[in-house]
Design a protein around this motif. Structure first.
Motif, PDB file in Angstrom:
ATOM      1  N   ALA A  15       0.821  -1.213   0.000  1.00  0.00           N
ATOM      2  CA  ALA A  15       0.000   0.000   0.000  1.00  0.00           C
ATOM      3  C   ALA A  15       0.852   1.259   0.000  1.00  0.00           C
ATOM      4  CB  ALA A  15      -0.940  -0.012   1.208  1.00  0.00           C
ATOM      5  N   ARG A  16       2.057   1.211   0.546  1.00  0.00           N
ATOM      6  CA  ARG A  16       2.885   2.413   0.630  1.00  0.00           C
ATOM      7  C   ARG A  16       3.617   2.708  -0.675  1.00  0.00           C
ATOM      8  NH1 ARG A  16       5.651   2.713   6.666  1.00  0.00           N
ATOM      9  NH2 ARG A  16       3.704   2.599   7.856  1.00  0.00           N
ATOM     10  N   THR A  17       4.143   1.681  -1.299  1.00  0.00           N
ATOM     11  CA  THR A  17       4.884   1.899  -2.542  1.00  0.00           C
ATOM     12  C   THR A  17       4.021   1.741  -3.782  1.00  0.00           C
ATOM     13  OG1 THR A  17       5.541  -0.442  -2.587  1.00  0.00           O
ATOM     14  CG2 THR A  17       7.005   1.105  -1.468  1.00  0.00           C
ATOM     15  N   GLY A  18       2.820   1.212  -3.638  1.00  0.00           N
ATOM     16  CA  GLY A  18       1.927   1.017  -4.772  1.00  0.00           C
ATOM     17  C   GLY A  18       1.924  -0.431  -5.238  1.00  0.00           C
ATOM     18  N   TRP A  19       0.759  -0.842  -5.764  1.00  0.00           N
ATOM     19  CA  TRP A  19       0.595  -2.227  -6.196  1.00  0.00           C
ATOM     20  C   TRP A  19       0.789  -2.410  -7.700  1.00  0.00           C
ATOM     21  CZ3 TRP A  19       0.319  -6.523  -3.316  1.00  0.00           C
ATOM     22  CH2 TRP A  19       0.067  -6.385  -1.950  1.00  0.00           C
ATOM     23  N   GLU A  20       1.063  -1.352  -8.467  1.00  0.00           N
ATOM     24  CA  GLU A  20       1.353  -1.464  -9.900  1.00  0.00           C
ATOM     25  C   GLU A  20       0.248  -2.233 -10.634  1.00  0.00           C
ATOM     26  OE1 GLU A  20       3.815  -0.049 -11.419  1.00  0.00           O
ATOM     27  OE2 GLU A  20       5.171   0.514  -9.799  1.00  0.00           O
ATOM     28  N   GLY A  35      -8.682  -3.313  -1.333  1.00  0.00           N
ATOM     29  CA  GLY A  35      -7.744  -3.020  -0.255  1.00  0.00           C
ATOM     30  C   GLY A  35      -6.395  -2.540  -0.722  1.00  0.00           C
ATOM     31  N   PHE A  36      -6.306  -1.981  -1.935  1.00  0.00           N
ATOM     32  CA  PHE A  36      -5.010  -1.542  -2.443  1.00  0.00           C
ATOM     33  C   PHE A  36      -4.493  -0.300  -1.723  1.00  0.00           C
ATOM     34  CE2 PHE A  36      -6.815  -4.037  -5.896  1.00  0.00           C
ATOM     35  CZ  PHE A  36      -5.751  -4.860  -6.221  1.00  0.00           C
ATOM     36  N   GLU A  39      -3.271  -0.513   4.474  1.00  0.00           N
ATOM     37  CA  GLU A  39      -1.979  -1.052   4.902  1.00  0.00           C
ATOM     38  C   GLU A  39      -2.080  -2.488   5.398  1.00  0.00           C
ATOM     39  OE1 GLU A  39       0.134   1.377   7.593  1.00  0.00           O
ATOM     40  OE2 GLU A  39       0.234   3.123   6.258  1.00  0.00           O
ATOM     41  N   THR A  40      -3.281  -2.956   5.744  1.00  0.00           N
ATOM     42  CA  THR A  40      -3.412  -4.349   6.166  1.00  0.00           C
ATOM     43  C   THR A  40      -3.261  -5.317   5.006  1.00  0.00           C
ATOM     44  OG1 THR A  40      -5.824  -4.219   5.931  1.00  0.00           O
ATOM     45  CG2 THR A  40      -4.875  -3.709   8.097  1.00  0.00           C
ATOM     46  N   GLY A  41      -3.470  -4.860   3.750  1.00  0.00           N
ATOM     47  CA  GLY A  41      -3.245  -5.719   2.598  1.00  0.00           C
ATOM     48  C   GLY A  41      -4.462  -5.816   1.701  1.00  0.00           C
ATOM     49  N   ILE A  42      -4.283  -6.499   0.568  1.00  0.00           N
ATOM     50  CA  ILE A  42      -5.387  -6.713  -0.368  1.00  0.00           C
ATOM     51  C   ILE A  42      -6.090  -8.013  -0.001  1.00  0.00           C
ATOM     52  CG2 ILE A  42      -4.260  -5.404  -2.201  1.00  0.00           C
ATOM     53  CD1 ILE A  42      -3.397  -8.021  -3.464  1.00  0.00           C
ATOM     54  N   GLN A  52     -15.720  -2.815  -0.697  1.00  0.00           N
ATOM     55  CA  GLN A  52     -14.536  -2.484   0.089  1.00  0.00           C
ATOM     56  C   GLN A  52     -14.657  -2.935   1.531  1.00  0.00           C
ATOM     57  OE1 GLN A  52     -11.663  -1.113  -0.811  1.00  0.00           O
ATOM     58  NE2 GLN A  52     -12.079  -0.513  -2.908  1.00  0.00           N
ATOM     59  N   GLY A  53     -15.909  -2.978   2.063  1.00  0.00           N
ATOM     60  CA  GLY A  53     -16.095  -3.345   3.448  1.00  0.00           C
ATOM     61  C   GLY A  53     -15.564  -2.266   4.387  1.00  0.00           C
TER      62      GLY A  53
END
Length: 653
Positions: A15-20, A35-36, A39-42, A52-53
């Motif tokens: 989440a900090r650097t990006g998921w590309e 969840g992109f 910080e907890t993840g996708i 999204q929840g």
């Protein structure tokens, strides 16, 4: 990507650097994965209108339906019923929902109630244009708060009431009596659909922006930020509410032998138990990255590591493909073994890499992928071998992959060694590591101490050890644990032996109750004491009594209700020097300045009134009657801070 000055050696996807994410002309490469920006993840998306929840059912134990709120005792609940009587209360873990007020002493009927809130022994009911606040669980009306279209209320510490109105994210602050205390601008997006208060004056909000529910945490002097359900669960204990729908709700209650589920309608009548609704996730989802550029022509990609939580019933499948110009065939994909989240890249050299994740679940749970790390170029300990071991390409490839197993283990050890200093930081380690860290420093924790207290003790340990055995160290330890600074009374400093003090009137030196000479009253001495006037003691030196009577003795004094006396005694025993004897004392249930009384405003410390004999109400002579001053003069009142300490060893009754 790392920001070091050396050539890049890895790429991170989080989440900090990006998921590309892939955004090609043929459509998005992501399906049923969200969840992109979390910080907890996708993870797999929720089914329904809010993918999204989190789902509303997940948050019911912390943000109940507006018609329900837990009470101050276990299994106690308040319910706003549709018709009179409007407010019901369930006080024990069995039985029906009786009205909060009996029919013969019920207040004016509620009009258009919107929501209900409770904290301790206070209850608040939100109506269309006002908020009613009761004390003593509805026995005493504390105040009426006027507001424009209130929707939610929360009762905070210090007799504070927070009110959220429709169409606004500003919280209005009041006292229970209705006096305004200002406003708190939250700045959160959407509409407030849930309001809670927590420890440390923390405020929790649940908002709905039309697309998803969000949790926010903040408070006075602290900006509100988005929080996760895990943070909410760690800060606030969940209630026993299991589910709620248009037909009613279900509670988890303790039965005679086990935990049972009790279900009720919104009128408070029992109904058949129904299983709680499970959170529905999409059964499958996929995520595809764009072309990840290494910046190196003919790059040999080395390793793929996926940091993920994979509960039972779920799976994460990882596949990669490497190319020099970005073109590839479907048969070029390398798929990792089932359940593998750490593997070597077995692809031809190429500048670009593309990664694909396929998530699957059983509908009730979802895997969570926090981070993906891509290492390049390939660097192993085979580079240190003589060239003779690398002449055969097939043998060279096997040697590199074989030695990579040991390189991975050594890299894990190196990271542990690098992170070891962080394990000695009390502010950075998890709560479960605190007892281990305390063992290294020779500290022991009480079972009832929270994590903040333990961290504060660990941080103060160096200063406490340097000054251990001094009044400052003992006072500081008690302050950290119990949150109040004690009074340490060293008894040796209060000796009254052979001491001349001031007279009662302050006119100068005068003799008090201590003899300077004459017959001994401390112990029997032949030729110096009268029989029956002094105790017989067969040890020690009578001449040393003034020096040894209170030597190495001290007393720790705390106000009433500020600490558990047994826990305080154990702490004093551990912190006191070995040659001393300490005792503890907390104030009784007497007068407490600052709680319900104000010295100098509505309370006076004065002598007893002079007696008046006769009249319509003649005075009866007893211990409260004074006919004339005694031999020591008139009786004086209490002087706070001079000869008395209110709440420690003075009790007004």
């Amino acid at each position: 990507m790392t920001c070091a000055s050396q050539p890049p050696t890895f790429r991170l996807l989080d989440a900090r650097t990006g998921w590309e994410q892939y955004t090609g002309a043929d459509g998005p490469g992501t399906e049923n994965v969200v969840g992109f920006d979390d910080e907890t993840g996708i993870r797999l998306a929720h089914q329904g209108s809010a993918p999204q929840g989190p789902a509303r059912g997940e948050l019911l134990p912390w943000f109940p339906d507006r018609r329900l709120t837990p009470g101050c005792r276990p299994c106690a609940w308040y319910l706003l019923a549709p018709g009179p009587p409007r407010l019901l209360r369930r006080d024990v873990c069995a039985g029906d929902w009786p009205p909060l007020w009996p029919a013969d002493c019920a207040p004016d009927p509620l009009r258009e109630p919107v929501s209900v809130a409770a904290r301790g022994h206070r209850v608040a009911v939100v109506e269309s244009d006002r908020v009613l606040v009761w004390r003593r669980e509805g026995a005493q009306l504390a105040g009426v708060i006027r507001a424009e279209r209130p929707r939610w209320a929360a009762l905070g510490p210090g007799d504070e009431v927070l009110v959220a109105c429709a169409g606004s994210t500003v919280l209005r602050r009041f006292g229970s009596a209705g006096r305004p205390r200002g406003v708190l601008r939250t700045g959160v997006p959407g509409e407030i659909v849930g309001l809670r208060t927590g420890p440390g004056r923390t405020i929790w909000l649940l908002t709905d922006d039309g697309a998803r529910l969000r949790i926010h945490q903040g408070g006075p002097g602290r900006p509100f930020r988005t929080a996760s359900p895990a943070e909410l669960a760690a800060a606030l204990p969940p209630s026993t509410l299991l589910s709620a729908d248009e037909n009613g709700f279900c509670l988890r209650e303790d039965g005679p032998d086990s935990t049972v589920t009790a279900c009720f309608t919104w009128q408070g009548r029992a109904r058949d138990a129904v299983p709680p609704a499970t959170v529905a996730y999409a059964p499958t989802g996929s995520y595809l990255t764009g072309l990840i550029d290494s910046g190196l022509s003919r790059c040999r990609w080395h390793r793929v590591r996926v940091d993920a939580d994979i509960p039972p019933g779920t799976a994460v499948a990882v596949a990669i493909v490497v190319s020099e110009d970005g073109r590839y065939e479907d048969s070029d994909w390398q798929t990792a073994a089932h359940g593998s989240t750490d593997f070597l890249v077995d692809q031809p050299p190429g500048r670009f890499l593309r990664l694909r994740l396929r998530l699957s679940g059983d509908g009730g749970t979802t895997p969570v992928v926090r981070r993906v790390r891509l290492d390049f170029p390939r660097t192993t300990s085979a580079d240190l071998l003589p060239p003779a071991f690398r002449q055969d390409p097939a043998a060279d490839d096997f040697t590199e992959r074989f030695l990579s197993l040991f390189d991975a283990s050594l890299a894990e050890l190196d990271r542990m060694i690098e992170r070891y200093p962080a394990l000695l930081d009390p502010a950075g380690v998890p709560d479960r590591v605190l007892p281990w860290l305390a063992g290294l420093l020779g500290l022991s924790f009480e079972a009832g101490w929270d994590a903040d207290t333990r961290r504060a003790l660990l941080a103060a340990a160096p200063a406490l050890y340097r000054r251990r055995g001094t009044p400052w160290a003992l006072r500081e330890a008690v302050r950290i644990v119990f949150g109040v600074a004690p009074v340490i009374d060293e008894l040796a400093a209060d000796r009254r032996w052979a001491r001349i003090g001031e007279s009662a009137g302050g006119a100068g030196p005068g003799l008090g109750a201590v003899r300077l000479s004459g017959r001994s009253t401390s112990r029997f001495r032949i030729g110096g004491s009268a029989l029956g006037a002094a105790p017989l003691r067969a040890f020690g030196d009578p001449d040393a009594d003034p020096l040894t009577a209170h030597a190495h003795r001290f007393r720790v004094l705390l106000p009433a209700g500020s600490a558990d006396e047994d826990a305080l005694r154990r702490l004093v025993e551990r912190q006191a020097p070995a040659h001393t004897v300490g005792s503890v004392r907390t104030g009784g249930a007497g007068f407490v300045v600052g709680s319900r009384s104000a010295v100098g405003v509505d309370t006076a410390f004065v002598p007893l009134p002079p007696p008046v004999l006769g009249g319509e109400r003649p005075l009866r002579l007893n211990r409260d009657g004074v006919l004339r001053p005694g031999p020591q003069g008139a009786r004086h009142g209490v002087s706070v801070g001079v000869a008395s300490a209110v709440g420690v060893h003075t009790e007004l009754s």
